[in-house]
Design a protein around this motif. Structure first.
Motif, PDB file in Angstrom:
ATOM      1  N   GLU A  72       0.653  -1.188  -0.004  1.00 45.79           N
ATOM      2  CA  GLU A  72       0.138   0.117  -0.005  1.00 45.79           C
ATOM      3  C   GLU A  72       0.696   1.273   0.050  1.00 45.79           C
ATOM      4  O   GLU A  72       0.562   2.331  -0.737  1.00 45.79           O
ATOM      5  CB  GLU A  72      -0.845   0.059   1.301  1.00 45.79           C
ATOM      6  CG  GLU A  72      -1.800   1.370   1.250  1.00 45.79           C
ATOM      7  CD  GLU A  72      -2.757   1.189   2.511  1.00 45.79           C
ATOM      8  OE1 GLU A  72      -2.861   2.272   3.025  1.00 45.79           O
ATOM      9  OE2 GLU A  72      -3.277   0.237   2.929  1.00 45.79           O
ATOM     10  N   ASP A 112       2.259   1.811  -3.324  1.00 44.92           N
ATOM     11  CA  ASP A 112       1.304   2.138  -4.229  1.00 44.92           C
ATOM     12  C   ASP A 112       1.207   3.932  -4.253  1.00 44.92           C
ATOM     13  O   ASP A 112       1.022   4.532  -5.155  1.00 44.92           O
ATOM     14  CB  ASP A 112      -0.089   1.452  -4.172  1.00 44.92           C
ATOM     15  CG  ASP A 112       0.141  -0.190  -4.857  1.00 44.92           C
ATOM     16  OD1 ASP A 112       1.174  -0.384  -5.441  1.00 44.92           O
ATOM     17  OD2 ASP A 112      -0.719  -0.884  -4.399  1.00 44.92           O
ATOM     18  N   ARG A 113       1.283   3.869  -2.906  1.00 46.00           N
ATOM     19  CA  ARG A 113       0.758   5.539  -2.735  1.00 46.00           C
ATOM     20  C   ARG A 113       1.985   6.427  -3.025  1.00 46.00           C
ATOM     21  O   ARG A 113       1.796   7.713  -3.704  1.00 46.00           O
ATOM     22  CB  ARG A 113       0.720   5.772  -1.106  1.00 46.00           C
ATOM     23  CG  ARG A 113      -0.670   5.242  -0.591  1.00 46.00           C
ATOM     24  CD  ARG A 113      -0.964   5.364   0.748  1.00 46.00           C
ATOM     25  NE  ARG A 113      -0.753   6.977   1.128  1.00 46.00           N
ATOM     26  CZ  ARG A 113      -1.821   7.850   1.183  1.00 46.00           C
ATOM     27  NH1 ARG A 113      -3.219   7.224   0.800  1.00 46.00           N
ATOM     28  NH2 ARG A 113      -2.100   9.031   1.732  1.00 46.00           N
ATOM     29  N   SER A 162      -7.498   5.504  -1.303  1.00 49.44           N
ATOM     30  CA  SER A 162      -7.129   4.533  -0.454  1.00 49.44           C
ATOM     31  C   SER A 162      -8.437   4.029   0.080  1.00 49.44           C
ATOM     32  O   SER A 162      -8.487   3.045   0.576  1.00 49.44           O
ATOM     33  CB  SER A 162      -6.169   5.118   0.506  1.00 49.44           C
ATOM     34  OG  SER A 162      -6.811   6.122   1.276  1.00 49.44           O
TER      35      SER A 162
END
Length: 114
Positions: A4, A7-8, A112
């Motif tokens: 995550e 990805d951010r 998100s």
């Protein structure tokens, strides 16, 4: 959780790229901008910037190449003693990108949540 975060970071970098800067270039401008993280110093050496950005730089990031690109684009300049300064064009680029940060944050939060 690591995926995550990756990805951010990738999303942030894509958004900044669409605004004409890489993430490391934006950090360099932030640390040289008098109205941002550079408020305590209007000039820095590349080593000083590297030390400040150490926790943010990802494997594969090359601050020397990023600074060279900013120099070539006229967004920063270098003094004879190798200190880097933000130029008026760099201040304009910094302000343009900084003004887009709230929209990038909103996009990241929406992404998100989905």
């Amino acid at each position: 959780m690591a995926a995550e975060k990756t990805d951010r970071i990738a999303s942030i970098r894509r958004q900044l790229s669409s605004l004409g800067l890489t993430q490391p270039q934006y950090w360099i401008l932030r640390y040289l901008a008098p109205n941002d993280l550079g408020a305590d110093a209007s000039d820095r050496t590349l080593q000083e910037l590297s030390d400040l950005l150490q926790q943010y730089v990802l494997p594969g990031d090359d601050l020397q190449a990023e600074a060279d690109a900013l120099l070539a684009d006229g967004l920063i300049s270098r003094s004879s003693d190798t200190r880097l300064y933000i130029t008026p064009a760099g201040q304009a680029a910094h302000a343009r990108v900084k003004g887009s940060i709230p929209a990038i944050r909103t996009l990241l939060n929406e992404t998100s949540l989905s």
